[in-house]
Structure formats: C-alpha cells, structure tokens
Design a protein around this motif. Structure first.
Motif, PDB file in Angstrom:
ATOM      1  N   LEU A  85      44.834  53.191  68.368  1.00  0.00           N
ATOM      2  CA  LEU A  85      44.688  51.832  67.837  1.00  0.00           C
ATOM      3  C   LEU A  85      45.613  50.825  68.519  1.00  0.00           C
ATOM      4  O   LEU A  85      45.786  49.709  68.029  1.00  0.00           O
ATOM      5  CB  LEU A  85      44.934  51.839  66.323  1.00  0.00           C
ATOM      6  N   TRP A  86      46.191  51.206  69.646  1.00  0.00           N
ATOM      7  CA  TRP A  86      46.999  50.267  70.426  1.00  0.00           C
ATOM      8  C   TRP A  86      47.095  50.788  71.848  1.00  0.00           C
ATOM      9  O   TRP A  86      46.842  51.965  72.115  1.00  0.00           O
ATOM     10  CB  TRP A  86      48.389  50.088  69.813  1.00  0.00           C
ATOM     11  N   ALA A  87      47.454  49.901  72.770  1.00  0.00           N
ATOM     12  CA  ALA A  87      47.549  50.282  74.175  1.00  0.00           C
ATOM     13  C   ALA A  87      48.990  50.588  74.539  1.00  0.00           C
ATOM     14  O   ALA A  87      49.889  49.789  74.266  1.00  0.00           O
ATOM     15  CB  ALA A  87      47.017  49.162  75.055  1.00  0.00           C
ATOM     16  N   THR A  88      49.217  51.738  75.139  1.00  0.00           N
ATOM     17  CA  THR A  88      50.560  52.081  75.595  1.00  0.00           C
ATOM     18  C   THR A  88      50.914  51.215  76.811  1.00  0.00           C
ATOM     19  O   THR A  88      50.019  50.665  77.470  1.00  0.00           O
ATOM     20  CB  THR A  88      50.644  53.565  75.978  1.00  0.00           C
ATOM     21  N   PRO A  89      52.212  51.091  77.148  1.00  0.00           N
ATOM     22  CA  PRO A  89      52.608  50.242  78.269  1.00  0.00           C
ATOM     23  C   PRO A  89      51.959  50.612  79.599  1.00  0.00           C
ATOM     24  O   PRO A  89      51.755  49.749  80.455  1.00  0.00           O
ATOM     25  CB  PRO A  89      54.130  50.433  78.325  1.00  0.00           C
ATOM     26  N   ASP A  90      51.628  51.897  79.776  1.00  0.00           N
ATOM     27  CA  ASP A  90      51.028  52.299  81.049  1.00  0.00           C
ATOM     28  C   ASP A  90      49.501  52.220  81.047  1.00  0.00           C
ATOM     29  O   ASP A  90      48.857  52.585  82.035  1.00  0.00           O
ATOM     30  CB  ASP A  90      51.481  53.707  81.437  1.00  0.00           C
ATOM     31  N   GLU A  91      48.910  51.739  79.973  1.00  0.00           N
ATOM     32  CA  GLU A  91      47.458  51.548  79.918  1.00  0.00           C
ATOM     33  C   GLU A  91      47.134  50.097  80.249  1.00  0.00           C
ATOM     34  O   GLU A  91      47.694  49.170  79.661  1.00  0.00           O
ATOM     35  CB  GLU A  91      46.916  51.902  78.533  1.00  0.00           C
ATOM     36  N   SER A  92      46.216  49.906  81.163  1.00  0.00           N
ATOM     37  CA  SER A  92      45.778  48.570  81.557  1.00  0.00           C
ATOM     38  C   SER A  92      44.762  48.038  80.543  1.00  0.00           C
ATOM     39  O   SER A  92      43.778  48.718  80.233  1.00  0.00           O
ATOM     40  CB  SER A  92      45.140  48.632  82.947  1.00  0.00           C
ATOM     41  N   VAL A  93      44.979  46.839  80.057  1.00  0.00           N
ATOM     42  CA  VAL A  93      44.018  46.273  79.101  1.00  0.00           C
ATOM     43  C   VAL A  93      42.672  46.031  79.786  1.00  0.00           C
ATOM     44  O   VAL A  93      41.613  46.198  79.168  1.00  0.00           O
ATOM     45  CB  VAL A  93      44.552  44.979  78.449  1.00  0.00           C
ATOM     46  N   ASP A  94      42.709  45.649  81.065  1.00  0.00           N
ATOM     47  CA  ASP A  94      41.444  45.448  81.787  1.00  0.00           C
ATOM     48  C   ASP A  94      40.659  46.745  81.883  1.00  0.00           C
ATOM     49  O   ASP A  94      39.428  46.762  81.714  1.00  0.00           O
ATOM     50  CB  ASP A  94      41.715  44.907  83.197  1.00  0.00           C
ATOM     51  N   GLU A  95      41.349  47.848  82.155  1.00  0.00           N
ATOM     52  CA  GLU A  95      40.665  49.132  82.253  1.00  0.00           C
ATOM     53  C   GLU A  95      40.157  49.591  80.889  1.00  0.00           C
ATOM     54  O   GLU A  95      39.081  50.189  80.781  1.00  0.00           O
ATOM     55  CB  GLU A  95      41.581  50.183  82.853  1.00  0.00           C
ATOM     56  N   LEU A  96      40.897  49.298  79.826  1.00  0.00           N
ATOM     57  CA  LEU A  96      40.428  49.667  78.487  1.00  0.00           C
ATOM     58  C   LEU A  96      39.155  48.909  78.120  1.00  0.00           C
ATOM     59  O   LEU A  96      38.236  49.481  77.525  1.00  0.00           O
ATOM     60  CB  LEU A  96      41.527  49.413  77.455  1.00  0.00           C
ATOM     61  N   VAL A  97      39.091  47.644  78.470  1.00  0.00           N
ATOM     62  CA  VAL A  97      37.869  46.866  78.213  1.00  0.00           C
ATOM     63  C   VAL A  97      36.719  47.406  79.068  1.00  0.00           C
ATOM     64  O   VAL A  97      35.587  47.560  78.587  1.00  0.00           O
ATOM     65  CB  VAL A  97      38.097  45.373  78.480  1.00  0.00           C
ATOM     66  N   ALA A  98      37.013  47.712  80.335  1.00  0.00           N
ATOM     67  CA  ALA A  98      35.980  48.268  81.215  1.00  0.00           C
ATOM     68  C   ALA A  98      35.489  49.613  80.698  1.00  0.00           C
ATOM     69  O   ALA A  98      34.284  49.925  80.771  1.00  0.00           O
ATOM     70  CB  ALA A  98      36.532  48.409  82.634  1.00  0.00           C
ATOM     71  N   ALA A  99      36.392  50.430  80.164  1.00  0.00           N
ATOM     72  CA  ALA A  99      36.001  51.726  79.611  1.00  0.00           C
ATOM     73  C   ALA A  99      35.088  51.546  78.405  1.00  0.00           C
ATOM     74  O   ALA A  99      34.137  52.317  78.213  1.00  0.00           O
ATOM     75  CB  ALA A  99      37.239  52.526  79.222  1.00  0.00           C
ATOM     76  N   TYR A 100      35.353  50.518  77.593  1.00  0.00           N
ATOM     77  CA  TYR A 100      34.472  50.265  76.447  1.00  0.00           C
ATOM     78  C   TYR A 100      33.087  49.842  76.922  1.00  0.00           C
ATOM     79  O   TYR A 100      32.076  50.298  76.377  1.00  0.00           O
ATOM     80  CB  TYR A 100      35.064  49.188  75.547  1.00  0.00           C
ATOM     81  N   ARG A 101      33.037  49.020  77.954  1.00  0.00           N
ATOM     82  CA  ARG A 101      31.734  48.628  78.493  1.00  0.00           C
ATOM     83  C   ARG A 101      30.957  49.862  78.967  1.00  0.00           C
ATOM     84  O   ARG A 101      29.751  49.982  78.718  1.00  0.00           O
ATOM     85  CB  ARG A 101      31.909  47.640  79.644  1.00  0.00           C
ATOM     86  N   ARG A 102      31.643  50.766  79.653  1.00  0.00           N
ATOM     87  CA  ARG A 102      30.981  51.979  80.139  1.00  0.00           C
ATOM     88  C   ARG A 102      30.531  52.860  78.974  1.00  0.00           C
ATOM     89  O   ARG A 102      29.450  53.472  79.021  1.00  0.00           O
ATOM     90  CB  ARG A 102      31.913  52.754  81.072  1.00  0.00           C
ATOM     91  N   ALA A 103      31.344  52.935  77.929  1.00  0.00           N
ATOM     92  CA  ALA A 103      30.959  53.722  76.756  1.00  0.00           C
ATOM     93  C   ALA A 103      29.708  53.141  76.100  1.00  0.00           C
ATOM     94  O   ALA A 103      28.813  53.887  75.681  1.00  0.00           O
ATOM     95  CB  ALA A 103      32.112  53.767  75.753  1.00  0.00           C
TER      96      ALA A 103
END
Length: 216
Positions: A85-103
């Motif tokens: 439910l949150w992004a760790t410092p080493d997780e890119s917010v852009d990549e998390l959004v892109a991963a949701y699009r792919r999902a």
C-alpha cells in the motif's frame, strides 16, 4: 463476447482509466505522500491494485504467468503489514504506474480469452470463476478509486472521474455557498435563489430531469 462480459469489461476499464487519471500530472512526492491518518496515498493505491488485478484476473487462471508477477517483496513478512500500500524508496512511481497499465491490459486479454464460468484458483487455494473474480476486482478497484478521488482533491483540487468531468464547478464562490448549505449556514431558499441566479441556470433542466425519471 457475450453482452454480460462486454458490460463487465467496460465497467472495469472505465474505473481503471479513472484511477490512472487520478495519478496523472503529479510529482513523485505528491504521489507518495500519505494524505490520511491511516496513510492512504495515491501510488500505494495503484501498487495494491496492480497485485489484485494481475493476481485475480491473470495468474489465477494461468494466463501470462511470467509477466509482471511483482515477485519482489512476496516473501517479505511486511506484506502482511501494508507493504503493498505504499512505494518503497527504491521503487519508481513511473514504473509502478506502468506496471498497473500492463496488469490492466493483461487482465482484459484474460477476460476476452476465457468464459465467464471458467474455473481458476484463488491464492487461498479455493476454486473461483472468472465472473467472481471480475466482480471482486471491480468492487475493489471502485472502492480504492473512490479513495483516490478524495486524496487527489486534497492534493491539488482535481475532482471528477475523467478529463472534463463537470461533477464540480471550478468556482470558489459556488463551492463556498454549497458548503454553507451543507453546514446549515444558509437555508434552502437562500441556496436555491443563489443557484437560480447563476449564468448557466436552465429552468427547463429540472423539468426535463423529472420527466425522464417519471417515465422510468
């Protein structure tokens, strides 16, 4: 596709697009920032729903099992305490959004490829149908997109479910009067007199609305 599947897929797509719109145009800090006492934050909502969407609509039915499994962290006990439910410092917010699009794309392909009564395996080991899982993901996505609605409004004032949504006017005086009506600072007559003086007020709109509902 059957009419039922088409309807379910359309509703799911609409709410997924709405969530993605809620995270557009914000910087890293705004997306990560906890906005409620319980820590609700925009990128955390996206991260959580990526796992739900992929797990329930793709992996549960053996579709595309090697793609976007979000394996990192699945062996971390902190997952039981909100790690999704949150992004760790080493997780890119852009990549998390892109991963949701792919999902979302993978889920749509899975839905299109399978019958609604197709059997899958929930992560608990229970047998489920695609229909059950679509409804589960639709419910969870709608709930969390509602959370995102509030968080985004608190962040920069953006409201509505899509670009150009007229849900709330960009008019501070109107919103001030509306809040005053909610709190009881002004009564109904004062409020209605105010809205009837607005430039865009159409006296026929209410009658047309009533007529449509009387026929339904």
């Amino acid at each position: 596709m059957t009419p039922e599947k088409t309807l379910l897929l359309r509703h799911l797509d609409e709410v997924q697009r709405s969530l993605l719109w809620k995270v557009e145009g914000l910087d890293d800090d705004a997306l990560r920032r906890p906005m409620t006492p319980t820590g609700t934050n925009l990128i955390g909502i996206v991260k959580h729903l990526t796992g739900i969407t992929y797990g329930y609509l793709v992996a549960a039915f053996g579709q595309q099992q090697d793609a976007d499994r979000m394996a990192d962290g699945l062996d971390d006990e902190e997952l039981f305490f909100g790690l999704d439910l949150w992004a760790t410092p080493d997780e890119s917010v852009d990549e998390l959004v892109a991963a949701y699009r792919r999902a979302c794309t993978a889920a749509a392909r899975s839905i299109e490829a399978l019958d609604l009564d197709a059997a899958g395996t929930h992560h608990t080991g229970n047998t489920v149908t695609l229909r059950e899982m679509i409804l589960t993901v639709l419910l969870d996505t709608t709930r969390h997109t509602g959370h995102a609605d509030v968080v985004r409004e608190l962040t920069d004032g953006r409201v509505g479910s899509h670009p150009g949504d007229p849900m709330s006017p960009d008019d501070e005086e109107y919103l001030r009067m509306y809040r005053a009506r909610i709190t009881g600072e002004i009564d109904r007559d004062t409020w209605m007199a105010y809205v009837r003086r607005l430039p865009g007020y159409d006296p026929a709109a209410w009658e047309e609305f009533r007529a449509r509902n009387d026929k339904s």
